[in-house]
Structures are given as structure tokens and as C-alpha cells.
Design a protein around this motif. Structure first.
Motif, PDB file in Angstrom:
ATOM      1  N   PRO A  29       0.832  -1.206   0.000  1.00 24.11           N
ATOM      2  CA  PRO A  29       0.000   0.000   0.000  1.00 24.11           C
ATOM      3  C   PRO A  29       0.867   1.257   0.000  1.00 24.11           C
ATOM      4  O   PRO A  29       1.891   1.323   0.681  1.00 24.11           O
ATOM      5  N   GLY A  30       0.470   2.242  -0.793  1.00 24.68           N
ATOM      6  CA  GLY A  30       1.216   3.491  -0.838  1.00 24.68           C
ATOM      7  C   GLY A  30       2.484   3.443  -1.644  1.00 24.68           C
ATOM      8  O   GLY A  30       3.275   4.395  -1.631  1.00 24.68           O
ATOM      9  N   SER A  31       2.721   2.347  -2.373  1.00 24.49           N
ATOM     10  CA  SER A  31       3.944   2.254  -3.168  1.00 24.49           C
ATOM     11  C   SER A  31       3.863   3.056  -4.449  1.00 24.49           C
ATOM     12  O   SER A  31       4.864   3.186  -5.153  1.00 24.49           O
ATOM     13  N   GLY A  32       2.679   3.578  -4.776  1.00 23.94           N
ATOM     14  CA  GLY A  32       2.571   4.473  -5.925  1.00 23.94           C
ATOM     15  C   GLY A  32       2.046   3.841  -7.187  1.00 23.94           C
ATOM     16  O   GLY A  32       2.301   4.347  -8.280  1.00 23.94           O
ATOM     17  N   LYS A  33       1.283   2.752  -7.061  1.00 27.72           N
ATOM     18  CA  LYS A  33       0.790   2.057  -8.258  1.00 27.72           C
ATOM     19  C   LYS A  33      -0.121   2.955  -9.100  1.00 27.72           C
ATOM     20  O   LYS A  33       0.076   3.113 -10.302  1.00 27.72           O
ATOM     21  N   THR A  34      -1.124   3.546  -8.449  1.00 31.17           N
ATOM     22  CA  THR A  34      -2.073   4.374  -9.181  1.00 31.17           C
ATOM     23  C   THR A  34      -1.395   5.627  -9.729  1.00 31.17           C
ATOM     24  O   THR A  34      -1.679   6.059 -10.851  1.00 31.17           O
ATOM     25  N   THR A  35      -0.492   6.211  -8.965  1.00 26.02           N
ATOM     26  CA  THR A  35       0.224   7.391  -9.440  1.00 26.02           C
ATOM     27  C   THR A  35       1.094   7.055 -10.638  1.00 26.02           C
ATOM     28  O   THR A  35       1.195   7.843 -11.592  1.00 26.02           O
ATOM     29  N   LEU A  36       1.731   5.884 -10.628  1.00 28.83           N
ATOM     30  CA  LEU A  36       2.549   5.478 -11.759  1.00 28.83           C
ATOM     31  C   LEU A  36       1.708   5.346 -13.020  1.00 28.83           C
ATOM     32  O   LEU A  36       2.124   5.753 -14.111  1.00 28.83           O
ATOM     33  N   LEU A  37       0.506   4.790 -12.876  1.00 34.35           N
ATOM     34  CA  LEU A  37      -0.384   4.659 -14.020  1.00 34.35           C
ATOM     35  C   LEU A  37      -0.768   6.038 -14.553  1.00 34.35           C
ATOM     36  O   LEU A  37      -0.815   6.268 -15.761  1.00 34.35           O
ATOM     37  N   ALA A  38      -1.061   6.979 -13.641  1.00 35.13           N
ATOM     38  CA  ALA A  38      -1.430   8.325 -14.064  1.00 35.13           C
ATOM     39  C   ALA A  38      -0.266   9.039 -14.740  1.00 35.13           C
ATOM     40  O   ALA A  38      -0.461   9.814 -15.681  1.00 35.13           O
ATOM     41  N   ALA A  39       0.945   8.767 -14.269  1.00 32.03           N
ATOM     42  CA  ALA A  39       2.121   9.434 -14.825  1.00 32.03           C
ATOM     43  C   ALA A  39       2.530   8.856 -16.179  1.00 32.03           C
ATOM     44  O   ALA A  39       3.258   9.510 -16.930  1.00 32.03           O
ATOM     45  N   LEU A  40       2.080   7.646 -16.493  1.00 28.77           N
ATOM     46  CA  LEU A  40       2.494   6.996 -17.731  1.00 28.77           C
ATOM     47  C   LEU A  40       2.101   7.815 -18.955  1.00 28.77           C
ATOM     48  O   LEU A  40       2.901   8.024 -19.870  1.00 28.77           O
ATOM     49  N   ASN A  41       0.870   8.299 -18.973  1.00 30.49           N
ATOM     50  CA  ASN A  41       0.415   9.087 -20.116  1.00 30.49           C
ATOM     51  C   ASN A  41       1.202  10.385 -20.235  1.00 30.49           C
ATOM     52  O   ASN A  41       1.581  10.804 -21.339  1.00 30.49           O
ATOM     53  N   ILE A  42       1.483  11.026 -19.099  1.00 29.11           N
ATOM     54  CA  ILE A  42       2.271  12.255 -19.111  1.00 29.11           C
ATOM     55  C   ILE A  42       3.666  11.985 -19.652  1.00 29.11           C
ATOM     56  O   ILE A  42       4.204  12.754 -20.464  1.00 29.11           O
ATOM     57  N   ALA A  43       4.261  10.876 -19.226  1.00 26.22           N
ATOM     58  CA  ALA A  43       5.610  10.535 -19.674  1.00 26.22           C
ATOM     59  C   ALA A  43       5.660  10.342 -21.180  1.00 26.22           C
ATOM     60  O   ALA A  43       6.579  10.819 -21.859  1.00 26.22           O
ATOM     61  N   LEU A  44       4.693   9.637 -21.725  1.00 24.59           N
ATOM     62  CA  LEU A  44       4.668   9.397 -23.159  1.00 24.59           C
ATOM     63  C   LEU A  44       4.484  10.695 -23.940  1.00 24.59           C
ATOM     64  O   LEU A  44       5.112  10.898 -24.989  1.00 24.59           O
ATOM     65  N   LEU A  45       3.632  11.585 -23.446  1.00 21.99           N
ATOM     66  CA  LEU A  45       3.369  12.836 -24.154  1.00 21.99           C
ATOM     67  C   LEU A  45       4.553  13.793 -24.071  1.00 21.99           C
ATOM     68  O   LEU A  45       4.757  14.605 -24.976  1.00 21.99           O
ATOM     69  N   ARG A  46       5.333  13.709 -23.003  1.00 18.84           N
ATOM     70  CA  ARG A  46       6.482  14.604 -22.857  1.00 18.84           C
ATOM     71  C   ARG A  46       7.712  14.133 -23.622  1.00 18.84           C
ATOM     72  O   ARG A  46       8.599  14.929 -23.914  1.00 18.84           O
ATOM     73  N   GLN A  47       7.786  12.854 -23.923  1.00 17.13           N
ATOM     74  CA  GLN A  47       8.968  12.314 -24.580  1.00 17.13           C
ATOM     75  C   GLN A  47       8.832  12.413 -26.093  1.00 17.13           C
ATOM     76  O   GLN A  47       7.766  12.198 -26.650  1.00 17.13           O
ATOM     77  N   PRO A  48       9.937  12.716 -26.788  1.00 15.06           N
ATOM     78  CA  PRO A  48       9.888  12.669 -28.252  1.00 15.06           C
ATOM     79  C   PRO A  48       9.754  11.227 -28.714  1.00 15.06           C
ATOM     80  O   PRO A  48      10.127  10.291 -28.006  1.00 15.06           O
ATOM     81  N   GLY A  49       9.202  11.038 -29.883  1.00 12.18           N
ATOM     82  CA  GLY A  49       9.019   9.689 -30.401  1.00 12.18           C
ATOM     83  C   GLY A  49       7.584   9.448 -30.791  1.00 12.18           C
ATOM     84  O   GLY A  49       6.721  10.338 -30.709  1.00 12.18           O
ATOM     85  N   SER A  50       7.320   8.235 -31.204  1.00 11.98           N
ATOM     86  CA  SER A  50       6.010   7.920 -31.770  1.00 11.98           C
ATOM     87  C   SER A  50       5.072   7.219 -30.804  1.00 11.98           C
ATOM     88  O   SER A  50       3.900   7.015 -31.123  1.00 11.98           O
ATOM     89  N   TRP A  51       5.554   6.856 -29.604  1.00 17.28           N
ATOM     90  CA  TRP A  51       4.734   6.047 -28.717  1.00 17.28           C
ATOM     91  C   TRP A  51       3.601   6.853 -28.086  1.00 17.28           C
ATOM     92  O   TRP A  51       3.788   7.981 -27.637  1.00 17.28           O
ATOM     93  N   SER A  52       2.440   6.234 -28.029  1.00 16.85           N
ATOM     94  CA  SER A  52       1.294   6.824 -27.348  1.00 16.85           C
ATOM     95  C   SER A  52       0.481   5.706 -26.717  1.00 16.85           C
ATOM     96  O   SER A  52       0.630   4.532 -27.065  1.00 16.85           O
ATOM     97  N   ILE A  53      -0.377   6.071 -25.773  1.00 15.54           N
ATOM     98  CA  ILE A  53      -1.216   5.096 -25.099  1.00 15.54           C
ATOM     99  C   ILE A  53      -2.675   5.447 -25.369  1.00 15.54           C
ATOM    100  O   ILE A  53      -3.072   6.614 -25.282  1.00 15.54           O
ATOM    101  N   VAL A  54      -3.456   4.442 -25.736  1.00 16.03           N
ATOM    102  CA  VAL A  54      -4.845   4.639 -26.130  1.00 16.03           C
ATOM    103  C   VAL A  54      -5.719   3.701 -25.314  1.00 16.03           C
ATOM    104  O   VAL A  54      -5.424   2.511 -25.192  1.00 16.03           O
ATOM    105  N   GLY A  55      -6.778   4.228 -24.748  1.00 18.64           N
ATOM    106  CA  GLY A  55      -7.702   3.397 -23.984  1.00 18.64           C
ATOM    107  C   GLY A  55      -8.478   2.458 -24.887  1.00 18.64           C
ATOM    108  O   GLY A  55      -8.878   2.823 -25.997  1.00 18.64           O
TER     109      GLY A  55
END
Length: 339
Positions: A29-55
Motif C-alpha cells: 500500500p502506498g507504493s505508488g501504483k495508481t500514481t505510476l499509471l497516471a504518470a504513464l500518459n504524461i511521460a509518453l506525451l512529454r517524450q519525443p518519439g512515436s509512442w502513445s497510449i490509447v484506452g
């Protein structure tokens, strides 16, 4: 054919009817699982390259939009997971491949559409504080998965020392389901494992990496953020285990080595929020890098008061720039999508 549960698709791609590669996630508990998931989309959008995440379904798309906004604009952390959440996404992008043909080397781009069914369980699901139903559902997902993300929170481990409890509880039952009935003699699970050492932005974690001389910098990073390479991640993990409150964290490391193939384990030193960057200088400053600060406001009479909407009385100080958050997902996705 689409596999439906509570009106939602699970691990089947409605377009093809084929089972998609499955990634499971767990940690204390509190290890940051949900926060990591929320940060994943931000990370992809901030990084150059072609990767994106789609629901792949409305709930997963809603998670992306809501949690991305909360983390990046409102500077608040997602609430801790209380129920077993199931998110279905696609990682879409291209990877570059090098080929040698007739004494010449060429580069070709390979398109990927990696289906990921990611369960985000409550942190205590393999402890003594959660119901049997959630535990069985997560165990079933672990058995069916080919990739696993395990989050190790060194700050919590220093204070509570329960990482081994949550790791070993899951591994013992997973081994019973997978290894005991399989035609294998090495006692290893077939999964790929990404160990995410979280909260790299915390002073204690950064200073430990600095003391071990593990800090490096990406020359292409305009902010000059320090990093720990994946090759050195295990060494940092070992050192952080030594300050466990229970003294049992070293057994978590041994359990990982015993249950998984060495070439299927990778360590990632991560931060979901990244370091603070002064808007004026726009570079990392070793004397002013903390991005998580106390949330203190003033009442009408001028008295200080903690911000009620901020979890644990803290707030994110600057922009959210995740570190090494998308890398474990992309690595696992590419590994498990390989036939």
C-alpha cells in the motif's frame, strides 16, 4: 468475440478476438501504483518519439484523461486504490531495427500495437487486510499474465518494512499455480518482471544513489536530470533494502532471484513526478530539486493551514516530468509481444 465483465472488455481485443498480452501490477500500500499509471500518459506525451497510449474502453480512456489532468494541472495524487481496477490500453508506436545485408547496415521501423490488460489492485491484497475475492482475482491475473510490474517504495520500506510480505505472499501462491503443475525442474516462473524502485525524487533515495556513485545524466535531456541506469538499478535496490524497518527486504531481493529467470528481470529507478525545475533557469539544480513540498496555505486571518485537498498534506511544487515511468511498460510490452 469479446470477453465482458461488468460491461467492460478484459484481455480480449474486440477487433481481432485474440487474447492480448497481459501485464499485472502489485506492491505494498502506498507504493505508488495508481500514481505510476497516471504518470504513464504524461511521460509518453512529454517524450519525443512515436509512442502513445490509447484506452481500449471508456473506463480506461476516462482514467487517462482524469488522472492526467489531476496530476499535471491540479498537482494532486490519485487516491489509493480501494478495489481491483482493470484497465485496457494499447501502446502504439514504432521501434527501429538494424539489419546487416550484403555488407551494408540498414534501419527499418517496425510498427507496434501492444495490447495491455493492466490490473491495479489494492496494495494490501496479499496481506491480511483484504478480502479473498480480490486476492483470487489478482492471482488469476498473475497466472495469466506474461509481464509483471512490482513497485518497491524505499521510503515506506524504511518506515514500515513490509515489501517482502506483499511480494512473497503473491509469489508463493503464483508458484503454486504455475510451477507446481508444470513440466519444469528449474523452479522459475515464465514471466518477465519489471522492478520499479519508486520515489527517486525523494532526498533519501537520490542521496543514496549519489553516495554509491550511480548517478548519470542523459546528454540529450535538456533539463539535466540525474538518472540511475537500469544496469545499476539492482545495486541501488540492494542498498535500499539494508535500511528496511523490518530487516526483511533482502529476502524480497532473494525471492526475485529465485523465482524469475535472470534474463527476464530488469530494474527501473523511477519517479512519477520528477524533479523541480525553476521556470527561470529550466535546468536541474542539486540545491533546489524537491518537487514534493508541504501544502501550507493562509487563512483569512493569515494563519497557516494545511491544504485539505492534498493527500497527506503535501503538494507537487512544479511541473510533472516523470522519470523512467514509460520505460518499464514499453520494455514489458515489447518482451511479451514477441512470439
Amino acid at each position: 468475440m469479446t470477453n465482458m465483465r461488468n460491461g467492460r472488455r478484459t484481455a480480449l481485443d474486440a477487433g481481432s478476438g485474440r487474447s492480448q498480452p497481459n501485464i499485472a501490477m502489485w506492491g505494498a500500500p502506498g507504493s505508488g501504483k495508481t500514481t505510476l499509471l497516471a504518470a504513464l500518459n504524461i511521460a509518453l506525451l512529454r517524450q519525443p518519439g512515436s509512442w502513445s497510449i490509447v484506452g481500449a474502453d471508456p473506463a480506461s480512456t476516462g482514467f487517462l484523461t482524469d488522472k492526467t489532468t489531476a496530476l499535471s494541472r491540479d498537482k494532486v495524487f490519485p487516491p489509493a486504490t480501494q478495489v481491483l481496477d482493470n484497465y485496457n490500453w494499447f501502446l502504439v508506436g514504432q521501434s527501429e531495427q538494424r539489419r546487416a545485408r550484403w555488407f551494408r547496415r540498414s534501419r527499418t521501423a517496425r510498427a507496434h500495437k501492444i495490447g495491455i490488460n493492466l490490473l491495479d489492485p489494492p496494495g494490501g491484497v496479499f496481506g491480511n487486510r483484504q478480502g479473498v475475492t480480490s486476492q483470487q482475482e489478482l492471482l488469476r491475473n498473475l497466472v495469466q499474465s506474461r509481464g509483471i510490474v512490482f513497485l518497491f517504495d524505499p521510503i515506506r520500506e524504511n518506515e514500515d518494512g513490509d515489501a517482502f510480505e506483499y511480494l512473497h505472499g503473491a509469489l508463493a501462491q503464483l508458484a503454486e499455480q504455475v510451477i507446481a503443475g508444470a513440466d519444469t525442474t528449474d523452479g522459475r516462473l515464465p514471466h518477465h518482471l519489471a522492478v520499479c524502485i519508486t520515489k527517486f525524487d525523494d532526498y533519501k533515495v537520490l542521496e543514496t544513489a549519489k553516495r554509491l556513485r550511480l548517478l548519470t545524466a542523459d546528454p540529450e535531456d535538456p533539463f539535466g536530470f540525474p538518472r540511475v541506469s537500469n544496469e545499476d538499478g539492482k545495486e541501488l535496490f540492494q542498498e535500499l533494502c539494508r535500511v528496511s524497518a523490518s530487516g526483511n527486504a533482502d529476502m524480497a531481493l532473494n525471492a526475485i532471484d529465485r523465482f524469475f529467470h535472470k534474463d527476464r528481470i530488469r530494474y527501473f529507478v523511477t519517479s512519477s513526478i520528477g524533479f523541480y525545475v525553476n521556470p527561470r533557469t529550466k535546468v536541474f539544480d542539486i540545491d533546489d530539486y524537491e518537487n514534493l513540498v508541504p501544502a501550507v496555505f493562509r487563512t483569512a486571518s493569515g494563519q497557516p493551514t494545511s491544504g485539505a485537498k492534498f493527500a497527506n498534506g503535501v503538494r507537487i511544487r512544479g511541473e510533472v516530468r516523470p522519470i523512467n515511468v514509460m520505460e518499464p511498460m514499453l520494455w514489458l510490452g515489447q518482451q511479451i509481444s514477441t512470439p
